[in-house]
Design a protein around this motif. Structure first.
Motif, PDB file in Angstrom:
ATOM      1  N   GLU A   1      -8.580  32.321  77.943  1.00 45.17           N
ATOM      2  CA  GLU A   1      -7.159  32.192  78.242  1.00 45.17           C
ATOM      3  C   GLU A   1      -6.422  31.758  76.978  1.00 45.17           C
ATOM      4  O   GLU A   1      -6.948  31.009  76.175  1.00 45.17           O
ATOM      5  CB  GLU A   1      -6.949  31.179  79.364  1.00 45.17           C
ATOM      6  N   ALA A   2      -5.179  32.233  76.856  1.00 46.05           N
ATOM      7  CA  ALA A   2      -4.386  31.913  75.681  1.00 46.05           C
ATOM      8  C   ALA A   2      -4.076  30.424  75.625  1.00 46.05           C
ATOM      9  O   ALA A   2      -3.780  29.796  76.643  1.00 46.05           O
ATOM     10  CB  ALA A   2      -3.080  32.697  75.713  1.00 46.05           C
ATOM     11  N   GLN A   3      -4.164  29.877  74.437  1.00 45.34           N
ATOM     12  CA  GLN A   3      -3.785  28.478  74.205  1.00 45.34           C
ATOM     13  C   GLN A   3      -2.929  28.402  72.955  1.00 45.34           C
ATOM     14  O   GLN A   3      -3.190  29.105  71.968  1.00 45.34           O
ATOM     15  CB  GLN A   3      -5.023  27.602  74.048  1.00 45.34           C
ATOM     16  N   LEU A   4      -1.941  27.521  73.007  1.00 42.78           N
ATOM     17  CA  LEU A   4      -1.039  27.306  71.884  1.00 42.78           C
ATOM     18  C   LEU A   4      -0.934  25.808  71.648  1.00 42.78           C
ATOM     19  O   LEU A   4      -0.738  25.043  72.600  1.00 42.78           O
ATOM     20  CB  LEU A   4       0.350  27.871  72.194  1.00 42.78           C
ATOM     21  N   VAL A   5      -1.058  25.394  70.401  1.00 44.84           N
ATOM     22  CA  VAL A   5      -0.982  23.976  70.065  1.00 44.84           C
ATOM     23  C   VAL A   5       0.032  23.789  68.940  1.00 44.84           C
ATOM     24  O   VAL A   5      -0.143  24.322  67.846  1.00 44.84           O
ATOM     25  CB  VAL A   5      -2.356  23.434  69.635  1.00 44.84           C
ATOM     26  N   GLU A   6       1.091  23.025  69.254  1.00 46.73           N
ATOM     27  CA  GLU A   6       2.134  22.758  68.267  1.00 46.73           C
ATOM     28  C   GLU A   6       1.891  21.432  67.566  1.00 46.73           C
ATOM     29  O   GLU A   6       1.278  20.517  68.135  1.00 46.73           O
ATOM     30  CB  GLU A   6       3.523  22.697  68.915  1.00 46.73           C
ATOM     31  N   SER A   7       2.386  21.348  66.354  1.00 41.00           N
ATOM     32  CA  SER A   7       2.367  20.091  65.606  1.00 41.00           C
ATOM     33  C   SER A   7       3.479  20.129  64.568  1.00 41.00           C
ATOM     34  O   SER A   7       4.085  21.179  64.337  1.00 41.00           O
ATOM     35  CB  SER A   7       1.005  19.872  64.930  1.00 41.00           C
TER      36      SER A   7
END
Length: 120
Positions: free
Chosen positions: A1-7
Motif C-alpha cells: 500500500e502507498a505510504q507518504l512521509v513528510e518532514s
C-alpha cells in the motif's frame, strides 16, 4: 500500500525559507503525480503545488514565484522549497497521491502532515 512521509516543517520568521520533504513507498513513484496540500484548522485543505510524471508542475496562485516543487524519481522524493514565507503560509502541509486500485476505485493517500508556522 502507498505510504507518504513528510518532514521539514518548523517555525520560521516571515521572509524566511523552509524545505519540506515527502518520501513515498509502496507504489511505482515515477508513474504518478504527487501533490502538496495545506490545511489551516477550520478551513478546507487546499492544493499548494503538484508535480506530474511528465515533468509538469502546477502551483496555487498564492505561492507562485515563492514555492518550488521538485521530484527525484530515483529516491521517490518530492521536495517543496518555500521562500519568502508569509504568516498566511502557516498550516499543516500534507503530501498526496491518487491512484486507481484493481477494482476501478480512485484511492487517495495522505501523509501524516508537517506543521509550518511563520511568525510575523
Amino acid at each position: 500500500e502507498a505510504q507518504l512521509v513528510e518532514s521539514g516543517g518548523g517555525l520560521v520568521q516571515a521572509g524566511g525559507s523552509l524545505t519540506l520533504s515527502c518520501v513515498a513507498s509502496g507504489f511505482t513513484f515515477d508513474d504518478y503525480a504527487i501533490g502538496w496540500f495545506r490545511q489551516v484548522a477550520g478551513k478546507e485543505r487546499e492544493l499548494v503545488a503538484s508535480t506530474y510524471s511528465d515533468g509538469r508542475t502546477n502551483y496555487a496562485d498564492s505561492v507562485k514565484g515563492r514555492f518550488t516543487i521538485s521530484r527525484d524519481d530515483l529516491d521517490n522524493t518530492v521536495l517543496l522549497q518555500m521562500n519568502r514565507l508569509e504568516p498566511e503560509d502557516t498550516a499543516v502541509y500534507y503530501c498526496n497521491v491518487k491512484m486507481w486500485d484493481g477494482s476501478g476505485n480512485l484511492r487517495e493517500y495522505w501523509g501524516q502532515g508537517t506543521q509550518v508556522t511563520v511568525s510575523s
